[in-house]
Design a protein around this motif. Sequence first.
Motif, short mmCIF file in Angstrom:
data_model
loop_
_atom_site.label_atom_id
_atom_site.label_comp_id
_atom_site.label_asym_id
_atom_site.label_seq_id
_atom_site.Cartn_x
_atom_site.Cartn_y
_atom_site.Cartn_z
N ALA B 163 7.06 15.92 25.15
CA ALA B 163 7.72 17.23 25.13
C ALA B 163 7.94 17.71 23.70
CB ALA B 163 9.05 17.17 25.89
N ASN B 164 8.41 16.81 22.84
CA ASN B 164 8.65 17.20 21.46
C ASN B 164 7.35 17.47 20.72
OD1 ASN B 164 11.59 17.18 20.61
ND2 ASN B 164 11.49 15.27 21.77
N TYR B 165 6.32 16.71 21.05
CA TYR B 165 5.02 16.97 20.43
C TYR B 165 4.55 18.38 20.73
CZ TYR B 165 0.04 16.75 19.45
OH TYR B 165 -1.22 17.02 18.97
N LEU B 166 4.68 18.78 22.00
CA LEU B 166 4.27 20.12 22.38
C LEU B 166 5.08 21.19 21.64
CD1 LEU B 166 3.68 19.71 26.23
CD2 LEU B 166 1.99 19.70 24.37
N LEU B 167 6.36 20.95 21.50
CA LEU B 167 7.19 21.92 20.78
C LEU B 167 6.78 22.01 19.31
CD1 LEU B 167 10.72 21.23 22.33
CD2 LEU B 167 9.34 23.31 22.56
N ARG B 168 6.47 20.87 18.71
CA ARG B 168 6.02 20.90 17.32
C ARG B 168 4.72 21.68 17.20
NH1 ARG B 168 7.58 15.30 17.34
NH2 ARG B 168 5.42 14.61 17.40
N LEU B 169 3.84 21.43 18.15
CA LEU B 169 2.56 22.12 18.14
C LEU B 169 2.76 23.62 18.27
CD1 LEU B 169 -0.18 20.93 17.84
CD2 LEU B 169 -0.44 20.90 20.32
N GLN B 170 3.68 23.99 19.13
CA GLN B 170 3.97 25.41 19.31
C GLN B 170 4.45 26.03 18.00
OE1 GLN B 170 7.32 26.54 21.83
NE2 GLN B 170 6.09 28.18 22.72
N THR B 171 5.30 25.32 17.30
CA THR B 171 5.79 25.82 16.01
C THR B 171 4.64 25.98 15.02
OG1 THR B 171 7.89 24.69 16.37
CG2 THR B 171 7.40 25.36 14.12
N LEU B 172 3.74 24.99 15.01
CA LEU B 172 2.59 25.05 14.09
C LEU B 172 1.69 26.25 14.38
CD1 LEU B 172 1.44 21.33 13.72
CD2 LEU B 172 2.48 22.80 11.99
N THR B 173 1.61 26.64 15.65
CA THR B 173 0.75 27.78 16.00
C THR B 173 1.54 29.08 15.93
OG1 THR B 173 1.23 27.52 18.36
CG2 THR B 173 -0.69 26.37 17.50
N GLY B 174 2.63 29.07 15.21
CA GLY B 174 3.39 30.30 15.00
C GLY B 174 4.22 30.72 16.20
N GLY B 175 4.53 29.77 17.05
CA GLY B 175 5.42 30.08 18.18
C GLY B 175 4.72 30.70 19.38
#
Lengths: 241, 241
Positions: B163-175
Amino acid sequence: MSIKGLGADVLSRDFPEIRELPLFREIEEAHFEALMRGAYLQTFPPQVELIREGDPSDFLHIVVEGMVEMFAAWNGRETVMETVSPVAAFIVAATVRDAPYLMSARTVLRSRIVLIPSQDVRNVFAADPAFARAVVTELAERYRGVVKHTKELKLRNSLERLANYLLRLQTLTGGAEEFDLPIEKRRLAAYLGMTPENLSRGLRSLEAHGVTNDGARIVIGSAEALRKLARPTPLIDDTSL
Amino acid sequence: MSIKGLGADVLSRDFPEIRELPLFREIEEAHFEALMRGAYLQTFPPQVELIREGDPSDFLHIVVEGMVEMFAAWNGRETVMETVSPVAAFIVAATVRDAPYLMSARTVLRSRIVLIPSQDVRNVFAADPAFARAVVTELAERYRGVVKHTKELKLRNSLERLANYLLRLQTLTGGAEEFDLPIEKRRLAAYLGMTPENLSRGLRSLEAHGVTNDGARIVIGSAEALRKLARPTPLIDDTSL
DNA sequence: AGGTCGGCTTGATAATTGTCAATCAAGGGC
DNA sequence: GCCCTTGATTGACAATTATCAAGCCGACCT
């Protein structure tokens, strides 16, 4: 807890081993004195939280006596990342990066800690190439330490981690057949990434491999047999690599 | 695999981003040129093992194109420690310490890699204080990265890690609400410290928290809901900290 | 000595994670 | 288009690890 601010001469007279730390051995005398002038020596009782993860890194810490435990918490859980014994510096990375601590630290035993203001460390770091190189060496060593710890966590199960830990400990004590665990079992369990209950059961299972345990006492009946289970590799278990 | 030795001008003309790497940005032109003179640019197909853990560190590697995976093995098991995307250097620690690699590396995609002889790096490191400082910054950053990874492994279960990995990824792609996983799932599973089967089941479980998955595609239905499960903390999940 | 406290141990049970086998789906080569 | 390979998924099951609840034991205190 007593707090004393001490001048360079007092600190280096009382603790020449600080000057002899790989981190400080090569730096210019003037820079070393500048660091020690701003430094404090504090004595802490056991179980005192020295730094808290998330706080800004105000001081570089050096344990000169006692024992310090680095730990981290999240969502009500807590784990031990590392224990630091004299004489060694900790949280070097946060200090040079001027970033918040990623780990908390608490004393395990009554400890004497030298505190050097982070800004002083960064100043000397910028001015003294020898110090910068020493910091690199220190950091590279730490980095490799965490990498080994991570490899162990991801590649070994709890019994294998325990077996290899005991073998490393035996090496550190010069290969003695008998030795004592240097930290409490519950801390060791947290360090090895398991519960205290599982550590107990693990030690019990190792009896089948010639290991005896009573309190902190460990007896390795047959390093050969233990090694057969543990399968140590220098790339995880060699502390000098 | 084609091998080309290239002079400083060619390398820096084709890949000015190497000069712009934090690692090299501040160093003296003469030193940079000395490094590039001895450097090679190689192009590798996918799935080529670039370095093997335990080998002496002959070259500092820089990915300029493609993708590289750092991994480690023990006793028949294997895990992914990190993936490196352009433009970034890897195995800096082994190079400056002149110690054996602790991790292996393989290309994931067709990749172009700059290889700089380790001895050259160590020479410049000793002669150029700006480079030494840059290495410190780089190493401190890496160190903190591994510490975060270790904290995640020890403090979170597999679903929380995912879950946290996905959230980090989302942040990296600009939300963005939708994005693609940047690596294969089996590699992601190894990185997150779980089996591919468990990753599948994990993604399935996250449907209850608003996450949709089809192939590499991830849709975060409600970042709010996912965050409630993941409970991200900057001290693990903030990549810029 | 008695009492108390904290840490360690043990057993029973539950949750998590891994393994194995089968099937499915997508992409590449012919 | 159609095989063929590779990775992903699913279900059944097994192993590992954690949790909970006693009980134990030694250190320390009075």
